[in-house]
Write a protein that holds these residues in place. Structure first.
Motif, mmCIF file in Angstrom:
data_model
loop_
_atom_site.group_PDB
_atom_site.id
_atom_site.type_symbol
_atom_site.label_atom_id
_atom_site.label_comp_id
_atom_site.label_asym_id
_atom_site.label_seq_id
_atom_site.Cartn_x
_atom_site.Cartn_y
_atom_site.Cartn_z
ATOM 1 N N GLU A 131 36.717 -29.238 -77.439
ATOM 2 C CA GLU A 131 37.872 -28.319 -78.036
ATOM 3 C C GLU A 131 37.677 -26.939 -77.398
ATOM 4 O O GLU A 131 36.880 -26.648 -76.967
ATOM 5 C CB GLU A 131 37.692 -28.229 -79.300
ATOM 6 C CG GLU A 131 36.290 -27.971 -80.176
ATOM 7 C CD GLU A 131 36.085 -28.202 -81.604
ATOM 8 O OE1 GLU A 131 37.128 -28.041 -82.162
ATOM 9 O OE2 GLU A 131 35.115 -28.351 -82.162
ATOM 10 N N ALA A 132 38.663 -26.104 -77.604
ATOM 11 C CA ALA A 132 38.782 -24.813 -77.084
ATOM 12 C C ALA A 132 37.434 -23.942 -77.306
ATOM 13 O O ALA A 132 37.226 -23.093 -76.181
ATOM 14 C CB ALA A 132 39.983 -24.005 -77.476
ATOM 15 N N LEU A 151 41.770 -25.149 -73.072
ATOM 16 C CA LEU A 151 41.999 -26.279 -74.046
ATOM 17 C C LEU A 151 42.446 -26.134 -75.629
ATOM 18 O O LEU A 151 42.487 -26.723 -76.317
ATOM 19 C CB LEU A 151 40.649 -27.019 -74.247
ATOM 20 C CG LEU A 151 39.983 -27.789 -73.060
ATOM 21 C CD1 LEU A 151 38.537 -28.487 -73.440
ATOM 22 C CD2 LEU A 151 40.644 -28.506 -72.434
ATOM 23 N N SER A 152 43.329 -25.079 -75.436
ATOM 24 C CA SER A 152 43.978 -24.508 -76.680
ATOM 25 C C SER A 152 44.974 -25.543 -77.069
ATOM 26 O O SER A 152 45.584 -25.751 -78.196
ATOM 27 C CB SER A 152 44.428 -23.043 -76.592
ATOM 28 O OG SER A 152 45.374 -22.938 -75.366
ATOM 29 N N PRO A 154 46.914 -29.647 -76.935
ATOM 30 C CA PRO A 154 46.689 -30.954 -76.946
ATOM 31 C C PRO A 154 46.966 -31.407 -75.285
ATOM 32 O O PRO A 154 47.840 -30.864 -74.637
ATOM 33 C CB PRO A 154 47.561 -31.608 -77.946
ATOM 34 C CG PRO A 154 48.068 -30.551 -78.825
ATOM 35 C CD PRO A 154 48.115 -29.521 -77.995
ATOM 36 N N SER A 156 45.245 -31.508 -72.797
ATOM 37 C CA SER A 156 44.768 -30.634 -71.663
ATOM 38 C C SER A 156 43.547 -31.095 -71.060
ATOM 39 O O SER A 156 42.818 -31.759 -71.920
ATOM 40 C CB SER A 156 44.732 -29.224 -72.192
ATOM 41 O OG SER A 156 45.624 -28.726 -72.833
ATOM 42 N N SER A 212 40.768 -32.522 -73.814
ATOM 43 C CA SER A 212 41.070 -31.887 -75.189
ATOM 44 C C SER A 212 40.652 -33.096 -76.254
ATOM 45 O O SER A 212 40.888 -34.276 -75.979
ATOM 46 C CB SER A 212 42.245 -31.501 -75.352
ATOM 47 O OG SER A 212 42.627 -31.124 -77.003
ATOM 48 N N TYR A 214 42.022 -33.386 -78.846
ATOM 49 C CA TYR A 214 43.564 -33.527 -79.467
ATOM 50 C C TYR A 214 44.562 -34.094 -78.704
ATOM 51 O O TYR A 214 44.830 -33.900 -77.426
ATOM 52 C CB TYR A 214 44.066 -32.401 -80.070
ATOM 53 C CG TYR A 214 43.001 -31.789 -81.228
ATOM 54 C CD1 TYR A 214 42.875 -32.401 -82.403
ATOM 55 C CD2 TYR A 214 42.206 -30.475 -80.724
ATOM 56 C CE1 TYR A 214 41.927 -31.854 -83.293
ATOM 57 C CE2 TYR A 214 41.286 -30.158 -81.582
ATOM 58 C CZ TYR A 214 41.118 -30.710 -82.714
ATOM 59 O OH TYR A 214 40.314 -30.177 -83.780
#
Length: 819
Positions: A131-132, A151-152, A154, A156, A212, A214
């Motif tokens: 995650e980010a 990675l902010s 989804p 990514s 990511s 997500y």
């Protein structure tokens, strides 16, 4: 004054070229060994220390306790990170990381279609999902995109510079779309949001790309798991503590934290978990659990550090021995200088200065040799090393100081010894080497060869263990097994057709499929108990989903019952299980036969799952020999659960077969690349650090022997010079050449024999302790010590014999005319 000391020192060096060469060369070789090993140790001890937050950064570890046995894992449920951040004010930030290789996925399918071009497919290793916040905790050098926002969104992905160049060439990678497939997250499109340049400094996280969490299957799993704090331990959790936070005090709060969130579910499942914190900079050497990169071994660092010290010690002993042995030649010089007014202090400074001059000359040579040898050493050690690097600019300075200390250590005794001569005795030529000097010289020779003997014993035992690891029976057929990765849904769906085609080939003996295969990480596990027994009475069992011919393909033998087969496929799938002998015993069955037909149960999220035992297989090593055989179980799985196809090849050249396999693969699945490996080679990679240790010890043992022999050669030369008149008289009186050689050699050989007696028990103890790190190992037999004694005696005798024979063959008139 110093100029005068320098001139005298240089004249001494040039006048005694043989002794000077031996001293300078042995010191330089000793320093080279120290430099290379120190660079290696610096690399091993420097994992993840370069991150700006490294002192506040911790990995959360989990200890699962089942049936009184503890198992360590670097993974937790998805909600643990958020719960910890919310409950503990000491936690500033968290990040979750899913390492695909933990779940048997060592290659991921990556596809890219350039605008107006054709589909390009690659297998990329070292994949992760995160995650980010991960790039807030760990420092990465982004050359495209921004770490803070990479990675902010989804779907990514952040990729390495090497991966970007391989896929996109010289074109920018940012905002390009990659199709990435893996079993955990599924197959999805990802936009490249960042490209990083891997740091040359080592890290336990060696990711080639990060997707990511997500936007795919992992996000669905996170939602499905909800507040669960017991199952689905997929996520390695990292904590960044606030400045001043005490990690030990935080760790003390974990038992209450686990009790609050998971006590009921854990009790229901028959599990207990304990959380602990591990500084990120300690992960490489102290994790004692699976990690993304091969873990270091502290005992190996001690071994190599000891080798460095011993090799340098041998070089220093050479200097001290030769300096004191030559003392009679310098006694007149000392006597004259004292008569002319030189005091003891000035003589000590002069002799120490000579020693320091030699060590500085040796240091200059050592720097050049080390720089030239670093590529070879990198190949042996698997490290990326640099002598002159901006990350450790202080290292050459430390090596310079080391050379000065070496010069002082090597020269301090000769300096005090030579400066203590009494001028009256030496000028009357009544001086003889003192008993103390002779005794010290003998002690140093014994110590020098004892180190060499210990290294030879260690090298023989380590090499023998490496040979044993290659040849020992692992309980399955590991040779001529080709592993074909199936990383996409399409490849897995085509497995039945692939299997039919492959089994038609005359050189293919069998084809099977599985989620995992021996030698790779297997994190799939559950605790099982006997039906009717308490839920907490069952062990944690590693699990593998296989097809009906996998066990036959690996030739895993049955101890009782049967294996999976096409005849029982419909009844076996999701209803039956095959255990190994350890699992059957830990569950509570008196014998493998007693387990057949019995039911065993597990609890998952409150629901009981009951399976019938239809077979028990003999124990086999699905992990390397560092690990004891653990409870293991097999399910009959569906095509969707398989990650690898295993092809057992028959006798003959595998080259044409591999080409035929590739053609079959491309015919069935032209959109994905063909890749393969050999199972035995994959398994042997688990011993990579052991093999490297063996190679390094072998090389440094050879160097230690070389330095020892150079010192022995110098002492033999000096001894032959000192006893030249005695040899001449004996020869005139009828002594044979062989008797004269034995006369000169026996004193040295006696010291070598003593060194064997001294070193053997020490080496035996050290190697026995090292071998305890393997569940199966070779015995340390008396033959090892007999062979070592024979080797060291042969080396010493050949070194001494040259000078002894030369002295024995010399014309006696040459020496007797001087009387």
């Amino acid at each position: 004054m110093f100029k005068n000391y320098y001139k005298i020192a240089m004249r001494g060096l040039m006048k005694n070229k043989v002794f000077s060469f031996i001293n300078v060369f042995s010191l330089s070789i000793g320093l080279v060994c120290c430099i290379l090993i120190v660079l290696y140790l610096y690399d091993e001890l420097g994992y993840d220390s370069y991150h700006k937050n490294s002192k506040r950064l911790y990995q959360v570890g989990t200890v699962f306790i089942t049936c009184g046995k503890e198992d360590r894992f670097p993974a937790e449920p998805a909600v643990m990170a958020g719960n910890m951040k919310r409950d503990f004010p000491e936690v500033e930030q968290t990040a979750r990381l899913v390492v695909f290789s933990f779940f048997g996925e060592y290659r991921n399918l990556v596809q890219y279609t350039p605008p107006g071009g054709t589909l390009l497919s690659f297998y990329e290793p070292k994949g992760c999902a995160t995650e980010a916040s991960f790039f807030q905790l760990f420092d990465y050098d982004f050359i495209e995109g921004k770490a803070s926002s990479a990675l902010s969104e989804p779907n990514s992905v952040v990729i390495s510079e090497e991966m970007a160049r391989r896929i996109f060439g010289d074109q920018p990678a940012l905002h390009k779309i990659l199709h990435i497939a893996d079993n955990l997250n599924g197959a999805h499109d990802f936009m490249v949001r960042g490209v990083f340049r891997p740091d040359s400094r080592p890290s336990h996280i060696d990711g080639n790309f990060f997707i990511s969490l997500y936007g795919g299957g992992l996000e669905d799993r996170i939602k499905k798991d909800g507040a669960n704090m017991v199952f689905d331990n997929l996520y390695t959790t990292y904590l960044l503590l606030k400045p001043g936070a005490d990690a030990k005090k935080l760790e003390a709060k974990f038992p209450a934290f686990v009790k609050r969130y998971a006590e009921k579910d854990l009790k229901e499942a028959g599990l207990y978990r304990r959380q602990f914190l591990l500084p990120v900079s300690d992960v490489h050497l102290h994790a004692d659990m699976m990690e993304m990169t091969p873990l270091g071994n502290v005992s190996y660092l001690y071994i190599l550090g000891s080798v460095a010290v011993f090799v340098l010690l041998i070089a220093c002993i050479n200097f001290m021995n030769l300096a004191t042995a030559r003392s009679s030649k310098r006694s007149v010089e000392v006597g004259v200088r004292k008569v002319l007014g030189a005091d003891k202090k000035s003589l000590i400074i002069q002799f120490l200065g000579e020693s320091l001059l030699m060590s500085l000359i040796a240091f200059a040579f050592a720097l050049v040799m080390a720089e030239l040898l670093i590529p070879l050493f990198e190949n042996l050690s698997g490290k990326n090393l640099s002598l002159f690097s901006s990350s450790h600019i202080i290292m050459p300075v430390l090596f310079f100081v080391l050379s000065l200390l070496t010069g002082i250590a090597a020269g301090i005794y000769p300096a005090f010894y030579l400066s203590s001569f009494q001028p009256v005795k030496v000028l009357k030529k009544s001086y003889r080497n003192s008993l103390a000097a002779l005794s010290l010289r003998k002690l140093l020779v014994v110590l020098q060869f004892a180190v060499s003997v210990a290294l030879i014993i260690s090298a023989i035992i380590i090499s023998g263990q490496m040979s044993f690891l290659r040849s020992t029976d692992m309980g399955f057929a590991k040779d001529r097994q080709l592993v074909l990765p199936m990383t996409s849904d399409l490849a897995r769906s085509l497995y039945p057709a692939l299997k039919v085609e492959l089994e038609k080939k005359t050189q293919v003996l069998s084809v099977g499929a599985s989620t995992y295969y021996p030698g790779i990480s297997n994190s799939g596990s559950d605790n099982f108990h006997r039906e009717g027994a308490g839920v907490d009475a069952g062990p944690l069992i590693r699990l593998n989903r296989v097809d009906e011919s996998f066990l036959q393909t690996l030739d895993i033998k049955t101890a009782a019952g049967r294996l999976f087969s096409p005849a029982f496929k419909s009844s076996d799938i999701n209803k039956h299980i095959i255990l190994n002998e350890v699992a059957a015993q830990r569950i509570g069955f008196a014998s493998p036969q007693d387990a057949i037909g019995e039911n065993i149960c597990s609890i998952y999220k409150g629901k009981a799952d009951t399976l019938k035992v239809v077979g028990v297989v003999k124990n086999f090593h699905f992990e390397d020999l560092h690990q004891p055989i653990q409870p293991y179980g097999f399910f009959l799985g569906s095509n969707a659960s398989f990650s690898y196809a295993i092809v057992h090849a028959g006798p003959g050249d595998t080259g044409p077969l591999i080409k035929s396999l590739e053609n079959t693969w491309r015919k069935l699945d032209p959109s994905e690349p063909f890749d393969y490996s050999f199972l035995d080679e994959d398994f042997q990679r688990n011993y990579l650090s052991d093999k490297r240790l063996s190679s390094l010890v072998n090389y440094f043992t050879a160097i230690a022997i070389l330095i020892s022999c150079m010192g022995l050669f110098g002492l033999a030369t000096f001894s032959a010079e000192q006893r030249s008149k005695e040899i001449s008289v004996r020869k005139v009186l009828g002594a044979s050449v062989s008797s004269l050689v034995l006369l000169l050699a026996k004193d040295f050989l006696r010291l070598v024999i003593i060194s064997v007696a001294v070193a053997a028990p020490i080496a035996w103890f050290a190697m026995n302790k090292w071998l305890q790190g393997f569940t199966s190992h070779i015995p340390v037999s008396a033959g090892v010590f007999i062979l070592t004694a024979a080797i060291i005696m042969a080396i010493a005798l050949s070194t001494i014999s040259f000078q002894a024979i030369r002295a024995a063959l010399a014309n006696p008139v040459k020496y007797l005319n001087n009387e």
